[in-house]
Design a protein around this motif. Structure first.
Motif, PDB file in Angstrom:
ATOM      1  N   HIS A 208     -14.604  38.150 103.583  1.00 34.24           N
ATOM      2  CA  HIS A 208     -14.277  39.248 102.679  1.00 34.24           C
ATOM      3  C   HIS A 208     -15.432  39.490 101.707  1.00 34.24           C
ATOM      4  O   HIS A 208     -16.287  38.621 101.505  1.00 34.24           O
ATOM      5  CB  HIS A 208     -12.989  38.924 101.919  1.00 34.24           C
ATOM      6  N   GLU A 209     -15.422  40.650 101.103  1.00 37.05           N
ATOM      7  CA  GLU A 209     -16.540  41.025 100.234  1.00 37.05           C
ATOM      8  C   GLU A 209     -16.650  40.158  98.983  1.00 37.05           C
ATOM      9  O   GLU A 209     -17.719  40.063  98.381  1.00 37.05           O
ATOM     10  CB  GLU A 209     -16.424  42.502  99.832  1.00 37.05           C
ATOM     11  N   ASP A 210     -15.577  39.484  98.600  1.00 36.44           N
ATOM     12  CA  ASP A 210     -15.638  38.606  97.439  1.00 36.44           C
ATOM     13  C   ASP A 210     -16.083  37.186  97.807  1.00 36.44           C
ATOM     14  O   ASP A 210     -16.116  36.301  96.960  1.00 36.44           O
ATOM     15  CB  ASP A 210     -14.283  38.561  96.728  1.00 36.44           C
ATOM     16  N   GLY A 211     -16.422  36.965  99.087  1.00 39.57           N
ATOM     17  CA  GLY A 211     -16.873  35.652  99.527  1.00 39.57           C
ATOM     18  C   GLY A 211     -15.759  34.770 100.062  1.00 39.57           C
ATOM     19  O   GLY A 211     -16.015  33.669 100.559  1.00 39.57           O
ATOM     20  N   GLY A 212     -14.540  35.251  99.964  1.00 35.42           N
ATOM     21  CA  GLY A 212     -13.428  34.510 100.540  1.00 35.42           C
ATOM     22  C   GLY A 212     -13.476  34.565 102.053  1.00 35.42           C
ATOM     23  O   GLY A 212     -14.089  35.462 102.649  1.00 35.42           O
ATOM     24  N   VAL A 213     -12.846  33.611 102.698  1.00 37.46           N
ATOM     25  CA  VAL A 213     -12.849  33.529 104.158  1.00 37.46           C
ATOM     26  C   VAL A 213     -11.419  33.411 104.656  1.00 37.46           C
ATOM     27  O   VAL A 213     -10.597  32.693 104.059  1.00 37.46           O
ATOM     28  CB  VAL A 213     -13.671  32.323 104.656  1.00 37.46           C
ATOM     29  N   GLY A 214     -11.118  34.105 105.724  1.00 35.42           N
ATOM     30  CA  GLY A 214      -9.798  34.031 106.347  1.00 35.42           C
ATOM     31  C   GLY A 214      -9.900  33.429 107.740  1.00 35.42           C
ATOM     32  O   GLY A 214     -10.895  33.634 108.441  1.00 35.42           O
ATOM     33  N   ARG A 215      -8.902  32.668 108.108  1.00 36.90           N
ATOM     34  CA  ARG A 215      -8.843  32.063 109.449  1.00 36.90           C
ATOM     35  C   ARG A 215      -7.679  32.668 110.203  1.00 36.90           C
ATOM     36  O   ARG A 215      -6.518  32.544 109.796  1.00 36.90           O
ATOM     37  CB  ARG A 215      -8.670  30.549 109.338  1.00 36.90           C
ATOM     38  N   ASN A 216      -7.971  33.342 111.311  1.00 36.33           N
ATOM     39  CA  ASN A 216      -6.950  33.948 112.162  1.00 36.33           C
ATOM     40  C   ASN A 216      -6.838  33.171 113.461  1.00 36.33           C
ATOM     41  O   ASN A 216      -7.853  32.914 114.114  1.00 36.33           O
ATOM     42  CB  ASN A 216      -7.317  35.397 112.508  1.00 36.33           C
ATOM     43  N   LYS A 217      -5.647  32.808 113.806  1.00 38.75           N
ATOM     44  CA  LYS A 217      -5.427  32.239 115.134  1.00 38.75           C
ATOM     45  C   LYS A 217      -4.592  33.232 115.919  1.00 38.75           C
ATOM     46  O   LYS A 217      -3.416  33.441 115.641  1.00 38.75           O
ATOM     47  CB  LYS A 217      -4.725  30.881 115.065  1.00 38.75           C
ATOM     48  N   TYR A 218      -5.242  33.866 116.911  1.00 42.94           N
ATOM     49  CA  TYR A 218      -4.550  34.821 117.770  1.00 42.94           C
ATOM     50  C   TYR A 218      -3.928  34.058 118.937  1.00 42.94           C
ATOM     51  O   TYR A 218      -4.576  33.230 119.567  1.00 42.94           O
ATOM     52  CB  TYR A 218      -5.527  35.868 118.303  1.00 42.94           C
ATOM     53  N   ILE A 219      -2.672  34.351 119.196  1.00 40.54           N
ATOM     54  CA  ILE A 219      -1.914  33.665 120.242  1.00 40.54           C
ATOM     55  C   ILE A 219      -1.259  34.700 121.144  1.00 40.54           C
ATOM     56  O   ILE A 219      -0.531  35.572 120.652  1.00 40.54           O
ATOM     57  CB  ILE A 219      -0.820  32.764 119.643  1.00 40.54           C
ATOM     58  N   PHE A 220      -1.534  34.600 122.436  1.00 38.26           N
ATOM     59  CA  PHE A 220      -0.849  35.472 123.394  1.00 38.26           C
ATOM     60  C   PHE A 220      -0.008  34.595 124.308  1.00 38.26           C
ATOM     61  O   PHE A 220      -0.526  33.692 124.963  1.00 38.26           O
ATOM     62  CB  PHE A 220      -1.854  36.277 124.215  1.00 38.26           C
ATOM     63  N   ASP A 221       1.302  34.842 124.313  1.00 35.71           N
ATOM     64  CA  ASP A 221       2.225  33.979 125.067  1.00 35.71           C
ATOM     65  C   ASP A 221       2.570  34.515 126.446  1.00 35.71           C
ATOM     66  O   ASP A 221       3.494  34.046 127.094  1.00 35.71           O
ATOM     67  CB  ASP A 221       3.505  33.748 124.261  1.00 35.71           C
ATOM     68  N   GLY A 222       1.809  35.501 126.897  1.00 37.86           N
ATOM     69  CA  GLY A 222       2.078  36.097 128.201  1.00 37.86           C
ATOM     70  C   GLY A 222       2.795  37.423 128.092  1.00 37.86           C
ATOM     71  O   GLY A 222       2.821  38.209 129.040  1.00 37.86           O
ATOM     72  N   GLN A 223       3.365  37.685 126.904  1.00 37.36           N
ATOM     73  CA  GLN A 223       4.074  38.941 126.685  1.00 37.36           C
ATOM     74  C   GLN A 223       3.740  39.548 125.319  1.00 37.36           C
ATOM     75  O   GLN A 223       3.449  40.728 125.212  1.00 37.36           O
ATOM     76  CB  GLN A 223       5.583  38.723 126.779  1.00 37.36           C
ATOM     77  N   ASN A 224       3.782  38.727 124.285  1.00 40.18           N
ATOM     78  CA  ASN A 224       3.520  39.198 122.927  1.00 40.18           C
ATOM     79  C   ASN A 224       2.316  38.487 122.326  1.00 40.18           C
ATOM     80  O   ASN A 224       1.984  37.366 122.715  1.00 40.18           O
ATOM     81  CB  ASN A 224       4.741  38.952 122.034  1.00 40.18           C
TER      82      ASN A 224
END
Length: 285
Positions: A208-224
């Protein structure tokens, strides 16, 4: 004539004696066989049965052993699957299954937002994010921050932070601009697999522009597709403040040939909330 008669009588007696001896011999043989059978605890044929059935018994034993191993394997797999269902996390989960979810839990999953997060998964996510924040801290610390009440890092600092995360071999992007992400090939592969219906998961960091960091874990279960997100910001010193974890289902998504990953998160809707919440997103891979 008398001599011939005497001879015939002798021959008849001799035959009778032979027959009697043969009968006695047979009786003796049968008696011995019976005695042997009694000593062995059963009929002599029992030995034949044992030899004949021996291989069958061994086969049955191996079959029973294999069946038990298969049942144990099936139980272990079932336990693992149930564990994922119970925690509500993992790309193998079936969130709408009748197996382990109550009606109330189904309602939560159908809404798709504020989903329950497994404690261990939450702990792991925050630990990894904290480690990443510590890795980029020297860059943030030496950077010009402008107004301390509303920090906005210069583009060169954002680039350095992205360079640092890229060297960790994970995808990363800047949330403030539409530009190609780092290690994009990894996320590209994940999205293409998801388009084919293949179960998979991947971690993507965003700066982010303020130097913060985000961690995303994307999960696909075969349908959603789901996203487990943990965000963090800097305190006045090296301390990291983690934002609450959110776990959300993506209502709909699309990945175009020119690299745009777009979609909409499940968000609260009227009458639950009076104001409209925009859950749309747009990321250039």
């Amino acid at each position: 004539m008398r001599v011939m008669r005497n001879k015939n009588d002798w021959m008849q007696k001799k035959s009778i004696i032979i027959i009697i001896l043969v009968v006695l011999l047979l009786v003796a043989i049968l008696a011995v066989a019976a005695e042997l059978g009694m000593k062995s605890g059963g009929r002599p044929n029992k030995i034949i049965e044992k030899i004949t059935n021996g291989n069958n018994n061994e086969d049955n034993s191996n079959s029973d052993s294999n069946n038990m191993k298969e049942k144990d394997s099936e139980k272990e797999f079932e336990d693992d699957t149930n564990s994922e269902l119970n925690t509500g996390y993992g790309y193998e989960m079936d969130v709408l299954s009748d197996k382990n979810n109550s009606t109330e839990e189904k309602t939560v999953y159908e809404k798709g937002y504020d989903l329950p997060v497994d404690k261990q998964e939450d702990k792991t996510a925050k630990k990894e994010l904290h480690e990443m924040m510590q890795a980029v801290w020297p860059i943030y610390d030496k950077s010009e921050k402008g107004d301390t009440s509303n920090v906005v890092l210069p583009s060169k600092t954002i680039k350095k932070i992205l360079d640092k995360i890229e060297r960790c071999s994970v995808p990363a992007f800047f949330s403030g601009r539409e530009e190609h992400m780092r290690n994009a090939d990894k996320f590209d592969g994940f999205l293409k697999n998801a388009q084919k219906g293949e179960k998979d998961s991947i971690i993507v960091y965003e700066v982010h522009e303020d130097g913060g960091v985000g961690r995303n874990k994307y999960i696909f279960d075969g349908q959603n597709m789901y996203v487990l997100y943990v965000g963090s910001v800097w305190n006045n010193d090296e301390d990291v403040i983690s934002i609450d974890t959110t776990y959300t289902r993506i209502k709909e998504w699309n990945y175009t040939k020119d690299g745009w990953f777009t979609g909409e998160f499940c968000v609260p809707e009227p009458p639950e909330r009076s104001e409209t919440v925009d859950g749309r997103f747009r990321i250039l891979v």
